[in-house]
Structure formats: structure tokens, C-alpha cells
Write an enzyme that holds these catalytic residues in place. Structure first.
Site, PDB file in Angstrom:
ATOM      1  N   PHE A  66       0.823  -1.200   0.000  1.00  0.00           N
ATOM      2  CA  PHE A  66       0.000   0.000   0.000  1.00  0.00           C
ATOM      3  C   PHE A  66       0.863   1.258   0.000  1.00  0.00           C
ATOM      4  CE2 PHE A  66      -2.840  -3.163   1.753  1.00  0.00           C
ATOM      5  CZ  PHE A  66      -4.088  -2.813   1.267  1.00  0.00           C
ATOM      6  N   ASP A  67       0.440   2.240  -0.792  1.00  0.00           N
ATOM      7  CA  ASP A  67       0.930   3.596  -0.625  1.00  0.00           C
ATOM      8  C   ASP A  67       0.369   4.125   0.700  1.00  0.00           C
ATOM      9  OD1 ASP A  67       1.981   6.200  -1.397  1.00  0.00           O
ATOM     10  OD2 ASP A  67      -0.091   6.738  -1.823  1.00  0.00           O
ATOM     11  N   LEU A  68       0.875   5.269   1.151  1.00  0.00           N
ATOM     12  CA  LEU A  68       0.431   5.814   2.445  1.00  0.00           C
ATOM     13  C   LEU A  68      -0.518   7.003   2.271  1.00  0.00           C
ATOM     14  CD1 LEU A  68       0.459   5.930   5.503  1.00  0.00           C
ATOM     15  CD2 LEU A  68       2.721   7.018   5.393  1.00  0.00           C
TER      16      LEU A  68
ATOM     17  N   LYS B 149       9.878   5.675  -6.300  1.00  0.00           N
ATOM     18  CA  LYS B 149       8.825   4.704  -5.979  1.00  0.00           C
ATOM     19  C   LYS B 149       9.178   3.301  -6.476  1.00  0.00           C
ATOM     20  CE  LYS B 149       4.881   4.329  -3.900  1.00  0.00           C
ATOM     21  NZ  LYS B 149       4.088   5.216  -3.056  1.00  0.00           N
TER      22      LYS B 149
END
Length: 238
Positions: A10-12, A150
Site C-alpha cells: 500500500f501507498d500511504l 517509488k
């Protein structure tokens, strides 16, 4: 957990946590403190997700010689005030807890500095749910070399998970691009900060509107993965 259970990364910000002004207010405060122009709200929100130093240089047009000072002022505001402004998106806690209870590994990959990412997750009481929390270098003011992008952060999460198979969940194009660069599908979440069609254009496998829809999409992609793995196994036994 079966061997075919696909881990989730998951991204934050914009995916798990709604900064609720904590980031944009902090950027605006730092810029004002140095007498620099403050971008409009749309541009401030567009700065959520990408690497902060890049956004400050390219969106806010901060002079390079003032970058360190802006980031320092922003970080002081964010730690003192901004983190407390944030909140989990509806259903996020329940979804994460259900995955962990089912034995599915979950991890975080964010361009927020890694130590700060952990602090944010601790504030919301969900840090213990993650197999790993991965972010950029804590020296986020560096412009070249050290801070990871990323793609590299997702790669670090995969290495920690001990797999090359996972699903990414994020709200911006760089989440999708980083996932694709690592050979992963990315599910986009519409509740984050992407402009219209950004996620689809970037190549997200699907874009969901709610936490319940996210679970359904993950279940669907899990079924596809399980079927593919079964086919490979059966072919190998022929």
C-alpha cells in the site's frame, strides 16, 4: 494462508491516510515563513504523493538554495501539527485487519521518509499490521542520488516480503508506474489525490471507489492469480 495468497503493498498518503490538510497546510506555512509565494489549493494537493523536494522545486518553484530551509520548516509543522490532522480513510483499518487475520502479508511503500512513515502509522495505531514499512531516505532534502524513487521503494518492499508477486494499491500515477516497473498490477483508489483519469492513463488495472470495492477487486485478482499458478503447476506435471 495458502502458497498462492498474493501479498499487498500500500501507498500511504492518499491511500491509507487522508492528510486532511496536514501536508498542504505545512507546505503553505513553510513557504509563507520564508516569504515565498504559496500555490493555489489545487497545486498544493497535487504535491501530495510525489517526492517532496521534487514538488517544491517543480510545482512551488522554490529556489534550490532555499529547499533545505523550506523542508525543515515544513517538517517541523508536520510533526507538531500535521500528523494529528490526518485520519484513516473509511474502512481502511477494517480491511487491513481482515487481511492480516486471514494471513495475507501487507506492506507499505511510500515516498515519505521511512522513519516519518512509521511515526504516522503509529499515530493511527496500524503500524503493527504491516510486515514492512518502506520509504525514502530520511534526508528528504537531498536532490540527487540518495532518496529512493517509488520503483526502488516497491522493490525493497518486495524483497522484504520475500516475493516477486504482489499487488500494489495507490492513488497516484507514480504508484502505478513503480508497480509496473516491478512487474506488478496496481489497483488505483479514487479517494486519493489523482486528477481525473490519471490512474487509468498510467495503467492501473482497476480504479475503486470504496474499501469494499477494493476488497472485491483484490479477491478477483487473487482468483486470477490462483488459477494461473494452478495452470503452471498442472503443466509442470504433464
Amino acid at each position: 494462508m495458502t502458497q498462492t495468497t498474493v501479498p499487498l503493498i500500500f501507498d500511504l498518503d492518499g491511500t491509507l491516510v487522508d492528510p486532511a490538510g496536514g501536508i498542504t497546510d505545512g507546505i503553505a506555512s513553510a513557504l509563507r515563513g520564508l516569504g515565498l509565494p504559496v500555490p493555489g489549493q489545487d497545486l498544493l494537493e497535487a504535491m501530495i504523493g510525489p517526492k517532496l523536494s521534487d514538488s517544491l522545486l517543480n510545482v512551488a518553484q522554490v529556489p534550490a538554495e532555499l529547499l533545505d530551509d523550506v523542508i525543515r520548516r515544513y517538517r517541523e509543522y508536520y510533526v507538531a501539527t500535521g500528523i494529528a490532522q490526518g485520519r484513516l480513510y473509511p474502512g481502511v483499518r477494517e480491511v487491513l485487519e481482515s487481511f492480516v487475520a486471514a494471513g495475507r502479508p501487507v506492506a507499505v511503500a511510500t515516498q515519505k521518509p521511512q522513519g516519518l512513515a512509521r511515526t504516522v502509522l503509529e499515530h493511527h495505531g496500524i503500524d503493527g499490521l504491516f510486515h514492512g514499512i518502506h520509504g525514502s531516505a530520511d534526508d528528504e532534502s537531498a536532490v540527487e542520488g540518495v532518496p529512493l524513487g517509488k520503483t526502488e521503494i516497491i522493490a525493497a518492499a518486495l524483497k522484504d516480503l520475500g516475493t516477486q508477486h504482489a499487488l500494489m494499491v495507490g492513488d497516484r500515477a507514480q504508484d502505478v508506474a513503480g508497480a509496473i516497473a516491478n512487474g506488478l498490477d496496481c489497483i488505483g483508489v479514487a479517494w486519493g489525490f489523482a486528477p481525473d483519469s490519471e490512474l487509468e492513463t498510467a495503467g492501473a488495472v482497476d480504479v475503486v471507489e470504496t474499501a469494499a470495492e477494493l476488497v472485491s477487486t483484490i479477491d478477483r485478482l487473487q482468483a486470477i492469480h490462483t488459477a494461473a499458478m494452478s495452470e503452471v503447476t498442472n503443466d509442470g506435471n504433464v
